[in-house]
Enzyme design. Structure first.
Site, short mmCIF file in Angstrom:
data_model
loop_
_atom_site.label_atom_id
_atom_site.label_comp_id
_atom_site.label_asym_id
_atom_site.label_seq_id
_atom_site.Cartn_x
_atom_site.Cartn_y
_atom_site.Cartn_z
N ASP A 140 19.29 3.23 -58.22
CA ASP A 140 19.36 3.79 -56.87
C ASP A 140 19.40 5.32 -56.78
OD1 ASP A 140 19.44 3.34 -54.13
OD2 ASP A 140 21.60 3.53 -54.05
N CYS A 194 1.88 -10.03 -46.52
CA CYS A 194 2.31 -9.88 -45.11
C CYS A 194 1.26 -10.42 -44.14
CB CYS A 194 2.60 -8.41 -44.79
SG CYS A 194 4.19 -7.85 -45.42
N CYS A 204 12.54 -4.71 -34.75
CA CYS A 204 13.38 -3.52 -34.97
C CYS A 204 13.83 -2.96 -33.61
CB CYS A 204 12.61 -2.46 -35.76
SG CYS A 204 13.57 -0.93 -35.90
N CYS A 253 12.11 -11.84 -41.43
CA CYS A 253 10.94 -11.97 -42.31
C CYS A 253 10.80 -13.43 -42.78
CB CYS A 253 11.09 -11.05 -43.52
SG CYS A 253 9.71 -11.20 -44.66
C1 B12 Z 1 16.64 6.51 -48.96
C2 B12 Z 1 16.84 5.02 -49.04
C3 B12 Z 1 17.08 4.36 -47.85
C4 B12 Z 1 16.87 5.01 -46.48
C5 B12 Z 1 15.34 5.06 -46.19
C6 B12 Z 1 14.64 3.72 -46.46
C7 B12 Z 1 13.12 3.79 -46.61
N1 B12 Z 1 12.47 2.70 -46.26
O1 B12 Z 1 12.59 4.78 -47.04
C8 B12 Z 1 17.69 4.07 -45.56
C9 B12 Z 1 19.11 4.60 -45.43
C10 B12 Z 1 17.12 3.86 -44.15
C11 B12 Z 1 17.70 2.80 -46.40
C12 B12 Z 1 17.89 1.54 -45.87
C13 B12 Z 1 17.93 0.39 -46.63
N2 B12 Z 1 17.96 0.30 -47.96
CO1 B12 Z 1 17.61 1.80 -49.12
N3 B12 Z 1 17.13 3.10 -50.38
C14 B12 Z 1 16.81 4.35 -50.27
C15 B12 Z 1 16.45 4.95 -51.65
C16 B12 Z 1 17.67 5.70 -52.18
C17 B12 Z 1 15.22 5.86 -51.65
C18 B12 Z 1 14.01 5.25 -50.91
C19 B12 Z 1 12.92 6.24 -50.72
O2 B12 Z 1 12.56 6.97 -51.63
N4 B12 Z 1 12.35 6.25 -49.50
C20 B12 Z 1 11.22 7.06 -49.20
C21 B12 Z 1 10.02 6.14 -48.94
C22 B12 Z 1 8.78 6.95 -48.61
O3 B12 Z 1 9.84 5.48 -50.16
P1 B12 Z 1 9.84 3.88 -50.33
O4 B12 Z 1 10.45 3.23 -49.15
O5 B12 Z 1 10.41 3.53 -51.64
O6 B12 Z 1 8.29 3.64 -50.29
C23 B12 Z 1 7.49 3.97 -51.40
C24 B12 Z 1 6.81 2.77 -51.99
O7 B12 Z 1 7.36 1.62 -51.45
C25 B12 Z 1 5.34 2.98 -51.67
N5 B12 Z 1 4.79 2.21 -50.56
C26 B12 Z 1 5.27 2.13 -49.32
N6 B12 Z 1 4.49 1.35 -48.60
C27 B12 Z 1 3.50 0.93 -49.37
C28 B12 Z 1 2.42 0.11 -49.07
C29 B12 Z 1 1.50 -0.18 -50.08
C30 B12 Z 1 0.37 -1.06 -49.74
C31 B12 Z 1 1.68 0.38 -51.37
C32 B12 Z 1 0.71 0.11 -52.44
C33 B12 Z 1 2.78 1.22 -51.65
C34 B12 Z 1 3.66 1.47 -50.63
O8 B12 Z 1 5.16 4.32 -51.34
C35 B12 Z 1 6.38 4.89 -50.90
C36 B12 Z 1 6.47 6.26 -51.46
O9 B12 Z 1 6.46 6.24 -52.84
C37 B12 Z 1 16.16 3.63 -52.48
C38 B12 Z 1 16.45 3.74 -53.97
C39 B12 Z 1 15.32 4.48 -54.68
N7 B12 Z 1 15.69 5.42 -55.51
O10 B12 Z 1 14.16 4.20 -54.48
C40 B12 Z 1 17.03 2.59 -51.76
C41 B12 Z 1 16.49 1.14 -51.62
C42 B12 Z 1 15.05 1.24 -51.21
N8 B12 Z 1 17.27 0.59 -50.52
C43 B12 Z 1 17.55 -0.64 -50.66
C44 B12 Z 1 18.21 -1.43 -49.68
C45 B12 Z 1 18.81 -2.74 -50.12
C46 B12 Z 1 18.30 -0.96 -48.36
C47 B12 Z 1 18.74 -1.76 -47.11
C48 B12 Z 1 18.35 -3.24 -47.13
C49 B12 Z 1 20.26 -1.60 -46.89
C50 B12 Z 1 20.71 -2.12 -45.54
N9 B12 Z 1 20.87 -3.42 -45.37
O11 B12 Z 1 20.94 -1.37 -44.63
C51 B12 Z 1 17.98 -0.98 -46.00
C52 B12 Z 1 16.56 -1.51 -45.81
C53 B12 Z 1 15.83 -0.77 -44.71
C54 B12 Z 1 14.34 -0.82 -44.93
N10 B12 Z 1 13.63 -1.58 -44.11
O12 B12 Z 1 13.85 -0.15 -45.85
C55 B12 Z 1 17.00 -1.21 -51.95
C56 B12 Z 1 15.74 -2.03 -51.63
C57 B12 Z 1 15.57 -3.32 -52.39
C58 B12 Z 1 14.32 -4.06 -51.95
N11 B12 Z 1 14.27 -5.36 -52.24
O13 B12 Z 1 13.40 -3.50 -51.37
C59 B12 Z 1 16.76 0.10 -52.78
C60 B12 Z 1 15.61 0.03 -53.76
C61 B12 Z 1 18.09 0.41 -53.52
C62 B12 Z 1 18.27 -0.44 -54.78
N12 B12 Z 1 18.38 0.20 -55.92
O14 B12 Z 1 18.29 -1.65 -54.73
N13 B12 Z 1 17.47 3.06 -47.70
S1 SF4 Z 2 8.31 -9.77 -41.34
FE1 SF4 Z 2 8.01 -9.87 -43.57
S2 SF4 Z 2 6.00 -10.86 -43.83
FE2 SF4 Z 2 6.13 -10.19 -41.70
S3 SF4 Z 2 5.15 -8.15 -41.72
FE3 SF4 Z 2 7.35 -7.83 -41.95
S4 SF4 Z 2 7.68 -7.72 -44.14
FE4 SF4 Z 2 5.66 -8.64 -43.85
S1 SF4 Z 3 15.35 -3.33 -38.30
FE1 SF4 Z 3 14.92 -2.30 -40.28
S2 SF4 Z 3 13.85 -0.41 -39.72
FE2 SF4 Z 3 14.81 -1.20 -37.85
S3 SF4 Z 3 16.77 -0.19 -37.70
FE3 SF4 Z 3 17.14 -2.10 -38.84
S4 SF4 Z 3 16.89 -1.56 -41.03
FE4 SF4 Z 3 16.03 0.12 -39.83
#
Ligand code: B12
Ligand code: SF4
Ligand code: SF4
Length: 353
Positions: A140, A194, A204, A253
């Protein structure tokens, strides 16, 4: 003990999965070292301001995410692991008791960071018995794109809600990584499943999602966990009863309908829908005691009370007027302001009847 094939110059994913399972991980896969293919998405997201005030995403270390080798010189492979955390308890979207608050699933039990780090170290030692290597365990907090790596390692696809989802398993799992100089056979990313679904985006309450992108400045999870100051007033109503994190875009989901449940005792819930009145009256010492070794302490006491005040305001229940009046006198200006907002929201709800 893992049986190695005779010509195992490159350890296969199945060997790695076997080792990971012995260490207590539910999922594991391998991504090859190399520049992060999704770094451009990350950079664009940060540049658009979507990280809000999360400085650890925007600071001078942000660009280390461009290549995981920045964290371990000589990196060859990344073992991505997953640990399930959900149990049979109901979903936040099914909760019908307005006097209760909602804590998101990932925070029901003990904090996952130390637990996973310990297991990753165990995995590293097992790996080193087979292959001499350098390693680094991350959970994380390291500047790594964990979801991207997990996708590359075959653990699942990135959904429109931005969570990593695995077919037949769901998305209720944590991620961790073991970076290593050992050469391991990489896995393949699975297809995006999806399809035409948009449930998460439609559900949301604060419109934080567009397909595959989350604007943290609009997200309840960000407000309740990461944001220290004022929650934007126009978005407080959408927070409902969520006092720590938000599960809505995962609750709806379809891939979580039959989500595989955790066997981990450490993640068993303490109280996932605690009584709001009790929470509004807890002292800082009680807060620390109640949430010892739980992720909830990340909100800090004042942030937690702020969230409780908003949930009380959204409850529509008159019984919260008295505790909110007391919170409106609280010395912390943020808590007091949110309590005043909650009182006016209760009055507004009453007039609307
Ligand atoms: C900052 C952060 C948050 C922020 C921002 C979340 C976000 N979506 O960016 C906040 C506080 C909102 C948050 C919330 C949550 N988080 Co959080 N968070 C993080 C953290 C520390 C960094 C994420 C990050 O870099 N975000 C910036 C965006 C741009 O990056 P990203 O979401 O990872 O997306 C990248 C890839 O997924 C990819 N990508 C995105 N879309 C697509 C589409 C395609 C087609 C492709 C090929 C690639 C791709 O490109 C992006 C950029 O590299 C990570 C840990 C880590 N070091 O990664 C945990 C992490 C993502 N969180 C986690 C969790 C559990 C949560 C919550 C469920 C907690 C909760 N119940 O409130 C929620 C989920 C909300 C959600 N829908 O994402 C888990 C996710 C596990 C999983 N199965 O996905 C992580 C991995 C922590 C862990 N070590 O387990 N989180
Ligand atoms: S609810 Fe789940 S399956 Fe449907 S678009 Fe969102 S992430 Fe994908
Ligand atoms: S539904 Fe997902 S994106 Fe919307 S506020 Fe809750 S965690 Fe954030």
């Amino acid at each position: 003990m893992v049986n190695l094939p005779p010509d195992s110059t490159q350890l296969t994913g199945s060997v790695v999965r076997e080792l990971a399972a012995e260490c207590g991980f539910d999922l594991a896969g391998v991504a090859a070292a190399g520049p992060a293919p999704d770094f451009g998405r990350y950079r664009a997201w940060v540049d658009a301001g979507m990280a809000g005030e999360m400085r650890y995403l925007t600071d001078h270390r942000a660009d280390l995410r461009a290549d995981p080798a920045e964290l371990l010189p000589g990196l060859q492979s990344v073992i991505s692991v997953g640990m399930l955390y959900s149990g049979p308890e109901p979903c936040s979207v099914d909760m019908t008791e307005p006097e209760r608050a909602w804590v998101s699933r990932y925070a029901w039990g003990d904090d996952y960071h130390d637990l996973m780090r310990g297991r990753l170290k165990k995995l590293a030692h097992k790996l080193c018995e087979i292959r001499e290597c350098e390693w680094r365990a991350c959970v994380d907090t390291a500047p790594l794109l964990e979801r991207s790596l997990a996708r590359q390692a075959g653990l699942g696809w990135i959904g429109k809600n931005t969570c990593l989802i695995r077919e037949g398993v769901g998305s209720w799992f944590f991620l961790g990584e073991l970076l290593t100089t050992a050469v391991l056979q990489p896995d393949l990313p699975p297809p995006d499943r999806c399809g035409t679904c948009t449930r998460c985006i439609d559900a949301c309450p604060t419109a934080a999602l567009t397909p595959y992108q989350l604007d943290a400045r609009l997200c309840i999870s960000y407000f309740t966990i990461e944001l220290r100051g004022m929650i934007p007033e126009n978005l407080r109503e959408g927070m409902g009863a969520n006092i720590f994190g938000c599960d809505i875009c995962q609750d709806v989901c379809p891939w979580n309908r039959k989500a595989v449940q955790t066997r981990e005792a450490a993640f068993a819930p303490r109280d996932f829908a605690p009584d709001l009145e009790k929470l509004g009256a807890i002292s800082e010492a009680e807060f620390q005691g109640m949430f010892r070794s739980s992720p909830v302490t990340r909100a800090k006491y004042a942030g937690f009370l702020r969230n409780v005040a908003v949930a009380m305001g959204n409850s529509g229940l008159d019984q919260f007027r008295e505790p909110l009046r007391r919170m409106a006198e609280y010395p912390n200006a943020v808590v007091a302001e949110h309590a005043r907002w909650a009182l006016s929201r209760l009055s507004g709800l009453e007039q609307a009847l």
